[in-house]
Design an enzyme around this catalytic site. Sequence first.
Site, PDB file in Angstrom:
ATOM      1  N   TYR A   1       0.812  -1.224   0.000  1.00 27.71           N
ATOM      2  CA  TYR A   1       0.000   0.000   0.000  1.00 27.71           C
ATOM      3  C   TYR A   1       0.852   1.285   0.000  1.00 27.71           C
ATOM      4  O   TYR A   1       0.861   2.043  -0.979  1.00 27.71           O
ATOM      5  CB  TYR A   1      -0.935  -0.049   1.210  1.00 27.71           C
ATOM      6  CG  TYR A   1      -1.743   1.194   1.501  1.00 27.71           C
ATOM      7  CD1 TYR A   1      -2.360   1.921   0.482  1.00 27.71           C
ATOM      8  CD2 TYR A   1      -1.917   1.633   2.811  1.00 27.71           C
ATOM      9  CE1 TYR A   1      -3.122   3.046   0.768  1.00 27.71           C
ATOM     10  CE2 TYR A   1      -2.679   2.750   3.108  1.00 27.71           C
ATOM     11  CZ  TYR A   1      -3.272   3.464   2.083  1.00 27.71           C
ATOM     12  OH  TYR A   1      -4.014   4.570   2.369  1.00 27.71           O
TER      13      TYR A   1
ATOM     14  N   LEU B   1       5.551 -10.506  -2.236  1.00 29.64           N
ATOM     15  CA  LEU B   1       4.159 -10.619  -2.686  1.00 29.64           C
ATOM     16  C   LEU B   1       3.279 -11.367  -1.683  1.00 29.64           C
ATOM     17  O   LEU B   1       2.206 -11.852  -2.046  1.00 29.64           O
ATOM     18  CB  LEU B   1       4.056 -11.261  -4.077  1.00 29.64           C
ATOM     19  CG  LEU B   1       4.709 -10.467  -5.212  1.00 29.64           C
ATOM     20  CD1 LEU B   1       4.477 -11.168  -6.548  1.00 29.64           C
ATOM     21  CD2 LEU B   1       4.183  -9.022  -5.285  1.00 29.64           C
TER      22      LEU B   1
ATOM     23  N   TYR C   1       4.738  -6.010  17.234  1.00 24.62           N
ATOM     24  CA  TYR C   1       4.903  -5.216  16.012  1.00 24.62           C
ATOM     25  C   TYR C   1       5.728  -3.961  16.309  1.00 24.62           C
ATOM     26  O   TYR C   1       6.758  -3.706  15.664  1.00 24.62           O
ATOM     27  CB  TYR C   1       3.528  -4.837  15.433  1.00 24.62           C
ATOM     28  CG  TYR C   1       3.612  -3.762  14.384  1.00 24.62           C
ATOM     29  CD1 TYR C   1       4.336  -3.973  13.211  1.00 24.62           C
ATOM     30  CD2 TYR C   1       2.993  -2.520  14.567  1.00 24.62           C
ATOM     31  CE1 TYR C   1       4.440  -2.973  12.256  1.00 24.62           C
ATOM     32  CE2 TYR C   1       3.085  -1.522  13.617  1.00 24.62           C
ATOM     33  CZ  TYR C   1       3.818  -1.751  12.465  1.00 24.62           C
ATOM     34  OH  TYR C   1       3.933  -0.762  11.525  1.00 24.62           O
TER      35      TYR C   1
ATOM     36  N   PHE D   1       1.768   7.727  11.659  1.00 24.40           N
ATOM     37  CA  PHE D   1       0.530   7.540  12.419  1.00 24.40           C
ATOM     38  C   PHE D   1      -0.416   6.776  11.471  1.00 24.40           C
ATOM     39  O   PHE D   1       0.031   5.887  10.766  1.00 24.40           O
ATOM     40  CB  PHE D   1       0.047   8.888  12.958  1.00 24.40           C
ATOM     41  CG  PHE D   1       0.877   9.305  14.172  1.00 24.40           C
ATOM     42  CD1 PHE D   1       2.230   9.607  14.018  1.00 24.40           C
ATOM     43  CD2 PHE D   1       0.350   9.290  15.444  1.00 24.40           C
ATOM     44  CE1 PHE D   1       3.040   9.900  15.118  1.00 24.40           C
ATOM     45  CE2 PHE D   1       1.144   9.586  16.559  1.00 24.40           C
ATOM     46  CZ  PHE D   1       2.483   9.890  16.396  1.00 24.40           C
TER      47      PHE D   1
ATOM     48  N   ARG E   1     -11.420  -3.530  20.559  1.00 24.80           N
ATOM     49  CA  ARG E   1     -10.426  -4.430  19.978  1.00 24.80           C
ATOM     50  C   ARG E   1      -9.196  -4.399  20.903  1.00 24.80           C
ATOM     51  O   ARG E   1      -8.798  -3.318  21.345  1.00 24.80           O
ATOM     52  CB  ARG E   1     -10.063  -3.907  18.586  1.00 24.80           C
ATOM     53  CG  ARG E   1      -9.219  -4.799  17.755  1.00 24.80           C
ATOM     54  CD  ARG E   1      -9.070  -4.262  16.343  1.00 24.80           C
ATOM     55  NE  ARG E   1      -8.275  -3.034  16.284  1.00 24.80           N
ATOM     56  CZ  ARG E   1      -7.929  -2.427  15.164  1.00 24.80           C
ATOM     57  NH1 ARG E   1      -8.338  -2.893  14.006  1.00 24.80           N
ATOM     58  NH2 ARG E   1      -7.207  -1.327  15.185  1.00 24.80           N
TER      59      ARG E   1
HETATM   60  N1  UDP Z   1     -11.773   0.492  13.991  1.00 26.15           N
HETATM   61  C1  UDP Z   1     -13.141   0.234  14.126  1.00 26.15           C
HETATM   62  N2  UDP Z   1     -13.718  -0.654  13.251  1.00 26.15           N
HETATM   63  C2  UDP Z   1     -13.027  -1.268  12.242  1.00 26.15           C
HETATM   64  C3  UDP Z   1     -11.638  -0.989  12.104  1.00 26.15           C
HETATM   65  C4  UDP Z   1     -11.058  -0.100  12.985  1.00 26.15           C
HETATM   66  O1  UDP Z   1     -13.796   0.776  15.013  1.00 26.15           O
HETATM   67  O2  UDP Z   1     -13.613  -2.060  11.492  1.00 26.15           O
HETATM   68  C5  UDP Z   1     -11.117   1.440  14.907  1.00 26.15           C
HETATM   69  C6  UDP Z   1      -9.975   0.817  15.691  1.00 26.15           C
HETATM   70  O3  UDP Z   1     -10.434   0.219  16.874  1.00 26.15           O
HETATM   71  C7  UDP Z   1      -9.074   2.042  15.944  1.00 26.15           C
HETATM   72  C8  UDP Z   1      -9.310   2.933  14.724  1.00 26.15           C
HETATM   73  O4  UDP Z   1     -10.534   2.464  14.141  1.00 26.15           O
HETATM   74  O5  UDP Z   1      -9.534   2.739  17.084  1.00 26.15           O
HETATM   75  C9  UDP Z   1      -8.192   2.831  13.697  1.00 26.15           C
HETATM   76  O6  UDP Z   1      -7.941   1.470  13.440  1.00 26.15           O
HETATM   77  P1  UDP Z   1      -7.067   0.964  12.208  1.00 26.15           P
HETATM   78  O7  UDP Z   1      -7.084  -0.535  12.225  1.00 26.15           O
HETATM   79  O8  UDP Z   1      -7.522   1.632  10.958  1.00 26.15           O
HETATM   80  O9  UDP Z   1      -5.598   1.516  12.504  1.00 26.15           O
HETATM   81  P2  UDP Z   1      -4.632   1.344  13.787  1.00 26.15           P
HETATM   82  O10 UDP Z   1      -4.925   2.545  14.658  1.00 26.15           O
HETATM   83  O11 UDP Z   1      -4.918   0.040  14.431  1.00 26.15           O
HETATM   84  O12 UDP Z   1      -3.274   1.411  13.192  1.00 26.15           O
END
Ligand code: UDP
Length: 332
Positions: free
Chosen positions: A10, A32, A145, A173, A286
């Site tokens: 990406y 890949l 990670y 970010f 999550r």
């Molecule tokens: N998030 C959400 N639903 C989704 C995917 C992400 O609510 O289907 C929330 C996630 O919990 C976080 C924010 O969106 O608070 C950004 O998540 P993402 O996975 O895009 O990026 P990260 O911050 O993990 O790098």
Amino acid sequence: MILITGGAGYIGSHTVINFLDNGKDIVIFDNLENGHIETVQTLQKLGNVKFEQGDLRNIEDIEHVFEKYDIDAVIHFAAFALVGESVENPAKYYRNNTFGTLNLLDTMIKHNVKKIVFSSTCATYGEPEYTPIDENHRQNPINPYGASKLMVERIMEDYDRAYGLKSIKLRYFNVAGCDSQIRIGEWHEPETHLIPNILKSTFKCEQPFKIFGEDYDTEDGTCIRDYVNVEDLAEAHRLALDYLNRENKSDVFNLGTENGDSVKNIFDTCEKVLDKKIPVEVAPRRAGDPAKLYANAKKAKEILGWQPSRSIQDSIKTAYMWEKYFVEELQK
Ligand code: UDP
């Protein structure tokens, strides 16, 4: 030539376009596993792009590239980047992201290539002690990670002192949007990121979008992140390499917009930009998501002259156009 590892992924592929637009010749090195050959083929139509399929964990694969091409500098993206997966399978992250990068750096030193721009992450900071987060914030990652990337930052500092390897570490970010001409875009399988997941819910047969937790200690209860546009981010890599070529000095920069947007904010903006209702439900938190992450990116502005110019609306628009193209054309 410039070697771009992970150039079929990406952020890597968007950076390839930026470098091509600035007259550079590129070698992409990618296994890949997450990158796509279709992306490479698209890039090859745009300029001088060589492709070598290989894996950082095999030092011979990297050696082959340095023997075959005259490499001036490396932009290093190739990595696994899912926090949850890194907790379940840390070996995969340390082997690829850390050990694989060590193979790359050793091969660079052997071939006297001493300039690298590295994709690091705000995940190296861990749970923030204050926001906005600047580059001096304590680095205390809370998942493998982030730890795998922080180790590379440290290795690069030691390699500078010992071998004169000059590196720019870019701590990203969140990243959003895609190429404004929709030639390439965000293509993860499975998709876990916020904006593509919201947009996918607008297409038939997709599940409602799930908000992961609305009981965080933020104004609307959902997590706050800093979403920088991928074309702006790509530009920062070119500026970072210019800086290395000019100053021959290692450094580290945060890359973000300095704006915090909550999940609900982003969701509402998607509905407004698309002018449609999107199915949504609230789900549990999550694991491993900090409440608030956003950048102080003044250093990148002052020293690199980087100025992100695309809005979150721009990112959502291009991301949507890509999803539409993806659903209607690529997945046929
Ligand atoms: N998030 C959400 N639903 C989704 C995917 C992400 O609510 O289907 C929330 C996630 O919990 C976080 C924010 O969106 O608070 C950004 O998540 P993402 O996975 O895009 O990026 P990260 O911050 O993990 O790098």
